[in-house]
Design a protein around this motif. Structure first.
Motif, PDB file in Angstrom:
ATOM      1  N   ALA A 137       0.997  -1.225   0.002  1.00  0.00           N
ATOM      2  CA  ALA A 137       0.093  -0.074   0.002  1.00  0.00           C
ATOM      3  C   ALA A 137       0.872   1.051   0.102  1.00  0.00           C
ATOM      4  O   ALA A 137       0.320   2.334  -0.592  1.00  0.00           O
ATOM      5  N   ASP A 138       2.206   1.176   0.477  1.00  0.00           N
ATOM      6  CA  ASP A 138       2.716   2.335   0.444  1.00  0.00           C
ATOM      7  C   ASP A 138       3.318   2.654  -0.580  1.00  0.00           C
ATOM      8  O   ASP A 138       3.983   3.902  -0.954  1.00  0.00           O
ATOM      9  N   ASN A 139       3.187   1.824  -1.962  1.00  0.00           N
ATOM     10  CA  ASN A 139       3.779   2.062  -3.135  1.00  0.00           C
ATOM     11  C   ASN A 139       2.917   3.065  -3.877  1.00  0.00           C
ATOM     12  O   ASN A 139       2.982   3.499  -4.997  1.00  0.00           O
ATOM     13  N   TYR A 140       1.597   3.303  -3.156  1.00  0.00           N
ATOM     14  CA  TYR A 140       0.576   4.277  -3.919  1.00  0.00           C
ATOM     15  C   TYR A 140       0.202   5.525  -2.866  1.00  0.00           C
ATOM     16  O   TYR A 140       0.546   5.652  -1.601  1.00  0.00           O
ATOM     17  N   ASP A 141      -0.015   6.730  -3.911  1.00  0.00           N
ATOM     18  CA  ASP A 141      -0.231   7.959  -3.119  1.00  0.00           C
ATOM     19  C   ASP A 141      -1.868   8.205  -3.058  1.00  0.00           C
ATOM     20  O   ASP A 141      -2.287   8.355  -4.063  1.00  0.00           O
ATOM     21  N   PHE A 142      -2.392   8.226  -1.927  1.00  0.00           N
ATOM     22  CA  PHE A 142      -3.767   8.114  -1.804  1.00  0.00           C
ATOM     23  C   PHE A 142      -4.020   9.872  -1.449  1.00  0.00           C
ATOM     24  O   PHE A 142      -5.389  10.320  -1.014  1.00  0.00           O
ATOM     25  N   SER A 143      -2.979  10.958  -1.403  1.00  0.00           N
ATOM     26  CA  SER A 143      -3.257  12.069  -0.986  1.00  0.00           C
ATOM     27  C   SER A 143      -4.027  12.701  -2.104  1.00  0.00           C
ATOM     28  O   SER A 143      -4.268  12.247  -3.020  1.00  0.00           O
ATOM     29  N   GLY A 144      -4.470  14.156  -1.724  1.00  0.00           N
ATOM     30  CA  GLY A 144      -5.221  14.713  -2.780  1.00  0.00           C
ATOM     31  C   GLY A 144      -6.623  14.619  -2.815  1.00  0.00           C
ATOM     32  O   GLY A 144      -7.241  13.946  -1.781  1.00  0.00           O
ATOM     33  N   VAL A 145      -7.351  15.076  -3.869  1.00  0.00           N
ATOM     34  CA  VAL A 145      -8.889  15.076  -3.840  1.00  0.00           C
ATOM     35  C   VAL A 145      -9.273  13.950  -4.706  1.00  0.00           C
ATOM     36  O   VAL A 145      -8.609  13.645  -5.721  1.00  0.00           O
ATOM     37  N   TRP A 146     -10.302  13.081  -4.428  1.00  0.00           N
ATOM     38  CA  TRP A 146     -10.866  12.028  -5.222  1.00  0.00           C
ATOM     39  C   TRP A 146     -12.371  12.171  -5.456  1.00  0.00           C
ATOM     40  O   TRP A 146     -13.009  12.791  -4.621  1.00  0.00           O
ATOM     41  N   ARG A 147     -12.813  11.658  -6.786  1.00  0.00           N
ATOM     42  CA  ARG A 147     -14.356  11.712  -6.747  1.00  0.00           C
ATOM     43  C   ARG A 147     -14.879  10.298  -6.509  1.00  0.00           C
ATOM     44  O   ARG A 147     -14.457   9.551  -7.259  1.00  0.00           O
ATOM     45  N   GLN A 206     -19.461  12.591  -4.691  1.00  0.00           N
ATOM     46  CA  GLN A 206     -19.082  13.403  -3.851  1.00  0.00           C
ATOM     47  C   GLN A 206     -17.533  13.537  -3.811  1.00  0.00           C
ATOM     48  O   GLN A 206     -16.923  12.455  -4.416  1.00  0.00           O
ATOM     49  N   TYR A 207     -16.967  14.466  -3.503  1.00  0.00           N
ATOM     50  CA  TYR A 207     -15.465  14.728  -3.347  1.00  0.00           C
ATOM     51  C   TYR A 207     -15.016  14.246  -1.791  1.00  0.00           C
ATOM     52  O   TYR A 207     -15.595  14.592  -0.990  1.00  0.00           O
ATOM     53  N   VAL A 208     -13.950  13.449  -1.993  1.00  0.00           N
ATOM     54  CA  VAL A 208     -13.438  12.882  -0.814  1.00  0.00           C
ATOM     55  C   VAL A 208     -11.939  13.091  -0.643  1.00  0.00           C
ATOM     56  O   VAL A 208     -11.088  13.361  -1.684  1.00  0.00           O
ATOM     57  N   THR A 209     -11.380  12.960   0.627  1.00  0.00           N
ATOM     58  CA  THR A 209      -9.985  12.654   0.789  1.00  0.00           C
ATOM     59  C   THR A 209      -9.910  11.458   1.549  1.00  0.00           C
ATOM     60  O   THR A 209     -10.637  10.594   1.816  1.00  0.00           O
ATOM     61  N   MET A 210      -8.571  10.767   1.252  1.00  0.00           N
ATOM     62  CA  MET A 210      -8.036   9.535   1.756  1.00  0.00           C
ATOM     63  C   MET A 210      -7.039   9.820   2.651  1.00  0.00           C
ATOM     64  O   MET A 210      -5.962  10.484   2.347  1.00  0.00           O
ATOM     65  N   GLN A 211      -6.913   8.889   3.500  1.00  0.00           N
ATOM     66  CA  GLN A 211      -5.767   8.915   4.632  1.00  0.00           C
ATOM     67  C   GLN A 211      -5.228   7.400   4.850  1.00  0.00           C
ATOM     68  O   GLN A 211      -6.288   6.460   5.134  1.00  0.00           O
ATOM     69  N   LEU A 212      -3.889   7.025   4.196  1.00  0.00           N
ATOM     70  CA  LEU A 212      -3.515   5.552   4.643  1.00  0.00           C
ATOM     71  C   LEU A 212      -2.765   5.653   6.001  1.00  0.00           C
ATOM     72  O   LEU A 212      -1.796   6.170   6.171  1.00  0.00           O
ATOM     73  N   ILE A 213      -3.163   4.725   6.707  1.00  0.00           N
ATOM     74  CA  ILE A 213      -2.649   4.676   8.108  1.00  0.00           C
ATOM     75  C   ILE A 213      -2.335   3.061   8.246  1.00  0.00           C
ATOM     76  O   ILE A 213      -3.246   2.237   8.566  1.00  0.00           O
TER      77      ILE A 213
END
Length: 134
Positions: free
Chosen positions: A2-12, A28-35
């Protein structure tokens, strides 16, 4: 992985009923956070008043978890609260998740939805431009 991907920014986030061809899309517009391997999806506040929160576990490119969605108080379903399970596959380039959600409707029948989350940009201004271009 999962660390190989960038989930920052805005997603539709877009979904529609999988059983009706002409069902209107909900977006809807969403944000994502990977923990760790946990992906948290949360809607960006909007004038409509709708809200989405999903908690997904990433296993490679497979995301599995649960969601909760509250309709806009201005929609036909006025503040209806829906929740269920979802399974999505992350595209190999990491710019979209595509899959299905399953939950129940107000008639208490189990229904499925087609759900996509597509990255639209780094900030909310880019999301606004994307929305205006539609």
């Amino acid at each position: 992985m999962a660390d190989n991907y960038d989930f920052s920014g805005v997603w539709r986030s877009t979904y529609h009923k999988a059983t009706i061809d002409d069902a209107p899309e909900t977006d809807q517009y969403v944000t994502m956070q990977l923990i760790g391997d946990q992906l948290i999806v949360e809607s960006i506040p909007s004038r409509s008043g709708s809200y989405l929160l999903a908690r997904l576990t990433l296993d490679g490119r497979i995301a599995t978890g649960s969601y909760q969605s509250q309709n806009s108080p201005h929609s036909a379903a006025k503040d209806a609260l829906y929740y269920g399970a979802a399974q999505l596959v992350l595209d190999s380039d990491g710019k979209a998740l595509r899959g299905k959600g399953v939950g129940f409707g107000k008639d208490l029948k189990v229904k499925t939805t087609v759900w996509e989350l597509i990255r639209v940009g780094q900030d909310n201004e880019e999301a606004k431009k994307s929305k205006q271009a539609e």
